[in-house]
Design a protein around this motif. Structure first.
Motif: not given
Length: 404
Positions: A100-124
């Motif tokens: 599933n993607t974050g929108s609740g859509e299902s996928a039967n193959c490899r997801s094209p989503r390969r990007h992550i967002v975070t910040s420089a302030l996060e815990h190690e």
């Protein structure tokens, strides 16, 4: 005049609950039966094991109730670090390779989503988990810009998102500067882009609301709320595909193998419930003492300045840089005066490098090394706050005299 050596009658003040809070007696008492007479393995198919399994099930239900989630969403772990790793790596490898993607859509193959967002302030634990995915699994990462007080705006997050963003991981309350993020608003932005949202809420538990945030995953650690060290929770919506990090007998509904620590799970649930029940009173009282402490320190210590947000910070948190000093020297002098504090994250102890959180805020390296963090227990009293402020002023003055 600087304070003299603490007298024998001075009660030590422990002001480092962001590293570890005192274990609550109620949590120990709740755990004790499962360390002694009720010792069965919860996976065993006999009455002794069944009793342990019921206790584990009840602890899961109680934690889920506090978080406003379902029992099937609760995974017991060894602590906040494992919870961060499981949420970030597990979701990325599970949902990022189909599901599933974050929108609740299902996928039967490899997801094209390969990007992550975070910040420089996060815990190690967050930063290292993301780095692992980048180095070993080809993910890409964007660090969302932060304001000088550690706040992250919805506009900044929106600009950092891409069509292939799979996961956003942003902390609820920063452990070093205390800044509190508007997690509900940030989660909405992530979901609008079809991404999952994870928050490290380790420092928020007991001080901030944990339900109704709209997140897909949340990390918690028992030793921040009065449970023993070695127990945590990764609260991850059961609908989200999750790749386990620990493989074996398929415990925790196949998402985290290994014999469950029933006693500590019960202790965690007990401590979390008590912290939740006492939160309104503790926040009102401790925040007022904290504000007075901050005002006194800023008024009495030349060159001191507050780090993090003035208005949006955890109620028990005060952090400063004392320009012209050494943070470690201030801590040692405070300890001589009976005050235990810290220079930041306990996970970075032993490092000579300045805090990555403070440098991300634009604070000069040399100034960042003068940082000291005070995090107060729920039992903190007004007289404790006054004594702590006087001790800070005295510690810096004593150091100035020793340098002259």
């Amino acid at each position: 005049m600087a304070l003299d050596q603490q007298s024998d009658s001075s009660r030590p003040l422990y002001l480092d609950t962001a590293s570890a809070a005192p274990v609550r007696r109620e949590a120990l008492e709740a755990a004790w039966p499962y360390l002694t007479g009720v010792f069965g393995n919860p996976s065993s198919h006999h009455e002794v094991g069944h009793t342990s399994a019921e206790a584990l099930k009840d602890a899961r239900r109680r934690v889920a109730k506090v978080l406003g989630m379902r029992s099937t969403d609760i995974i017991f772990t060894s602590g906040g670090t494992e919870s961060d790793n499981l949420a970030i790596i597990g979701i990325s490898l599970g949902a990022g390779t189909g599901g599933n993607t974050g929108s609740g859509e299902s996928a039967n193959c490899r997801s094209p989503r390969r990007h992550i967002v975070t910040s420089a302030l996060e815990h190690e634990a967050v930063l290292a988990s993301v780095d692992f995915l980048v180095r070993w699994h080809g993910f890409e990462v964007t660090q969302v810009p932060v304001e000088s007080d550690g706040m992250i705006t919805t506009e900044a997050l929106r600009s950092a998102l891409r069509e292939d963003t799979l996961l956003v991981s942003l902390g609820y309350a920063n452990n070093e500067i205390g800044t509190v993020a508007d997690i509900a608003a940030l989660a909405d932005v992530a979901h609008d882009a079809g991404a999952f949202f994870h928050t490290d809420a380790v420092q928020a538990a007991g001080w901030l609301p944990l339900s109704g945030l709209g997140v897909d995953a949340m990390s918690l650690a028992g030793h921040k709320v009065g449970a023993p060290k070695g127990i945590g929770v990764a609260a991850i919506r059961a609908r989200i595909p999750l790749e386990p990090l620990i493989h074996g007998g398929g415990q925790e509904s196949g998402r985290r193998s290994g014999t469950e620590n029933v006693a500590l799970a019960v202790a965690f649930a007990t401590a979390l419930e008590l912290a939740e029940a006492e939160q309104v009173e503790a926040v009102a009282r401790v925040q007022a003492i904290r504000d007075d402490f901050i005002a006194k320190v800023l008024a009495s210590v030349p060159g001191a300045f507050l780090t993090g947000s003035e208005s949006s910070r955890t109620p028990n948190h005060a952090s400063f840089c004392f320009s012209g000093t050494s943070g470690e020297a201030v801590l040692l002098e405070l300890e001589r005066l009976g005050i235990t504090a810290s220079s930041g994250s306990a996970c970075a102890v032993g490092s000579d490098e300045p805090s990555h959180v403070l440098t991300a805020l634009g604070i000069d390296d040399d100034v960042a090394k003068t940082s000291v963090r005070f995090t107060f227990p729920a039992s903190f009293a007004a007289e404790d706050g006054r004594r702590a402020a006087e001790s800070v002023s005295a510690a810096v003055e004593n150091l100035a005299l020793s340098y002259s």
